[in-house]
Design a protein around this motif. Structure first.
Motif, short mmCIF file in Angstrom:
data_model
loop_
_atom_site.label_atom_id
_atom_site.label_comp_id
_atom_site.label_asym_id
_atom_site.label_seq_id
_atom_site.Cartn_x
_atom_site.Cartn_y
_atom_site.Cartn_z
N SER A 191 -77.07 -65.48 34.30
CA SER A 191 -75.80 -64.78 34.10
C SER A 191 -75.67 -63.63 35.11
CB SER A 191 -75.73 -64.22 32.68
OG SER A 191 -76.65 -63.15 32.52
N PRO A 192 -74.45 -63.29 35.49
CA PRO A 192 -74.27 -62.17 36.43
C PRO A 192 -74.87 -60.87 35.91
CG PRO A 192 -72.24 -63.43 36.23
CD PRO A 192 -73.17 -63.95 35.17
N ALA A 193 -74.76 -60.61 34.61
CA ALA A 193 -75.30 -59.37 34.05
C ALA A 193 -76.81 -59.31 34.21
CB ALA A 193 -74.92 -59.26 32.57
N LEU A 194 -77.51 -60.42 33.93
CA LEU A 194 -78.96 -60.44 34.09
C LEU A 194 -79.34 -60.34 35.56
CD1 LEU A 194 -81.75 -60.71 32.83
CD2 LEU A 194 -81.50 -63.21 32.95
N GLY A 244 -82.24 -65.58 30.14
CA GLY A 244 -83.24 -65.83 31.15
C GLY A 244 -82.67 -66.61 32.31
N VAL A 245 -83.58 -67.06 33.18
CA VAL A 245 -83.20 -67.82 34.38
C VAL A 245 -83.57 -69.27 34.15
CG1 VAL A 245 -83.42 -68.01 36.88
CG2 VAL A 245 -83.75 -65.79 35.77
N GLY A 246 -82.58 -70.15 34.25
CA GLY A 246 -82.83 -71.57 34.11
C GLY A 246 -82.84 -72.26 35.45
N ILE A 247 -83.39 -73.46 35.47
CA ILE A 247 -83.36 -74.28 36.67
C ILE A 247 -82.43 -75.45 36.36
CG2 ILE A 247 -85.38 -75.67 36.08
CD1 ILE A 247 -84.84 -74.39 39.59
N ALA A 248 -81.38 -75.63 37.19
CA ALA A 248 -80.34 -76.58 36.79
C ALA A 248 -79.79 -77.34 37.99
CB ALA A 248 -79.20 -75.84 36.10
N GLN A 253 -74.52 -80.11 40.01
CA GLN A 253 -73.39 -80.83 39.43
C GLN A 253 -73.13 -80.44 37.98
OE1 GLN A 253 -75.83 -82.28 41.20
NE2 GLN A 253 -74.78 -83.09 43.01
N LEU A 254 -74.13 -79.92 37.30
CA LEU A 254 -73.96 -79.57 35.89
C LEU A 254 -73.58 -78.10 35.68
CD1 LEU A 254 -76.87 -81.55 34.21
CD2 LEU A 254 -74.61 -82.33 34.94
N VAL A 255 -73.55 -77.32 36.76
CA VAL A 255 -73.19 -75.90 36.60
C VAL A 255 -72.05 -75.49 37.52
CG1 VAL A 255 -75.47 -75.19 35.77
CG2 VAL A 255 -75.02 -75.24 38.24
N ILE A 256 -71.43 -76.46 38.19
CA ILE A 256 -70.32 -76.13 39.09
C ILE A 256 -69.26 -75.31 38.38
CG2 ILE A 256 -68.37 -77.08 40.39
CD1 ILE A 256 -70.10 -79.47 41.07
N VAL A 297 -74.57 -67.42 38.13
CA VAL A 297 -74.72 -67.23 39.57
C VAL A 297 -75.99 -67.96 40.00
CG1 VAL A 297 -73.49 -65.04 39.67
CG2 VAL A 297 -75.96 -65.04 39.25
N ALA A 298 -76.04 -68.35 41.27
CA ALA A 298 -77.20 -69.06 41.82
C ALA A 298 -77.70 -68.28 43.04
CB ALA A 298 -76.82 -70.48 42.20
N PRO A 299 -78.60 -67.32 42.85
CA PRO A 299 -78.98 -66.41 43.94
C PRO A 299 -79.69 -67.09 45.10
CG PRO A 299 -80.42 -66.12 42.04
CD PRO A 299 -79.30 -67.00 41.59
N PHE A 300 -80.31 -68.25 44.87
CA PHE A 300 -81.07 -68.89 45.94
C PHE A 300 -80.50 -70.27 46.30
CE2 PHE A 300 -84.24 -66.33 43.46
CZ PHE A 300 -84.20 -65.24 44.30
N GLY A 301 -79.26 -70.52 45.90
CA GLY A 301 -78.63 -71.79 46.24
C GLY A 301 -79.32 -72.97 45.57
N PHE A 302 -79.18 -74.15 46.20
CA PHE A 302 -79.70 -75.38 45.61
C PHE A 302 -80.37 -76.22 46.69
CE2 PHE A 302 -76.36 -73.86 42.93
CZ PHE A 302 -76.74 -74.19 41.64
#
Length: 306
Positions: A171-174, A235-239, A242-245, A254-259
């Motif tokens: 999440s952006p807040a985390l 927490g931080v999930g790994i996803a 296509q499932l979080v677009i 947010v995805a700080p390190f891309g995919f």
């Protein structure tokens, strides 16, 4: 082979519907006949069999023991007949059973399914959730959407939808509290895991991080539970991208390190027989997948050491 000695099929169908639905008026509506027609067929069946199938007053009929026994056999038999008909019929309209993981259904397919319904209003897509290997001999679905982590039936036509790419999401807040600058900063973050993809984090580290780090964290039974926990700031999930677009576009994640690519593809597999409904659905899936944006790349400064 001995000749079958069966009562009228119309009588059996009328009784099964009335017994299953609990009221002859409901059976009449389902079969598009009159209440009187259902009553006559049931009475005819009782006469042929020489037993009572219903008892009690007309406004509160209930099945006799013989009626309950016959109902169980008829329902099973009609289910088998329907399955057999569906296995050979090539219809343009009607129900289409589709199997895919619950998370893929909720996060990618269902939000886009209205576009298929607009194109094919006569096809009713019925979804069921599974991530088990595709087995058309044991299940009634006509199309299965899976990751290529499983072997696919070699004789079944398949359509590749898109390559899977995965990355950490939160999440952006985390994210604001954690100040994640490099993948190794995740060692201090609460990580989220799922039972269905137990090696997701270690696989991502092998592909995207320059060094390993501790993977302790909270484990969830289902993938969509883990994603909801990430949206909720737990927490931080790994996803997969296509499932979080939609969540990323809406600002929920947010995805700080891309995919990065996982090495697997999403594919749609259909029964190895002609089916205009299944073929139309798989063609639409491929078109819809082609419209899916490419994943956010991993920033160059985060690239793993070579």
């Amino acid at each position: 082979m001995a000749q079958r000695r069966l009562p009228s099929l119309n009588a059996l169908v009328a009784f099964e519907a009335a017994a299953r639905l609990g009221r002859m008026t409901l059976a009449a509506e389902e079969l598009s006949v009159t209440h009187g027609a259902i009553s006559r067929q049931v009475r005819h069946l009782e006469t042929v069999l020489g037993i009572r199938l219903f008892e009690g007053p007309k406004n509160a009929l209930r099945l006799t023991e013989a009626g309950r026994t016959l109902l169980s056999h008829l329902t099973t038999g009609f289910d088998h007949i329907e399955t057999g008909i569906r296995a050979v019929a090539d219809e343009e309209e009607g129900a289409l059973d589709v199997s895919c993981t619950g998370t893929f259904s909720m996060r990618w397919l269902i939000p886009r399914l209205y576009r298929f319904q607009e194109l094919y209003p006569g096809i009713e897509v019925r979804l069921s959730a599974s991530h088990a290997p595709v087995d058309f001999t044991r299940h009634r679905y006509e199309v299965a959407i899976r990751l290529t982590e499983h072997l696919l039936p070699p004789e079944a036509p398949s359509t590749t939808l898109f390559a899977e790419s995965v990355g950490p999401v939160l999440s952006p807040a985390l994210a604001a509290r954690l100040h994640l600058a490099e993948p190794r900063d995740l060692a201090q973050a609460p990580l989220l895991h799922t039972v269905t993809r137990p090696y997701a984090w270690s696989d991502w580290i092998d592909r995207a991080a320059s060094s390993a780090f501790a993977l302790a964290g909270t484990e969830y039974e289902h993938f969509y539970y883990m994603l909801e926990a990430a949206v909720g700031g737990l927490g931080v999930g790994i996803a997969p991208w296509q499932l979080v677009i939609d969540d990323i576009r809406a600002g929920r994640l947010v995805a700080p390190f891309g995919f990065v690519g996982s090495g697997m593809d999403y594919v749609a597999v259909r029964r190895p027989r002609r089916s205009r409904k299944a073929q139309a659905f798989c063609t639409w899936l491929a078109q819809e997948a082609g419209k899916t944006p490419l994943p956010l790349p991993m920033p160059m400064r985060m690239s793993p050491a070579t």
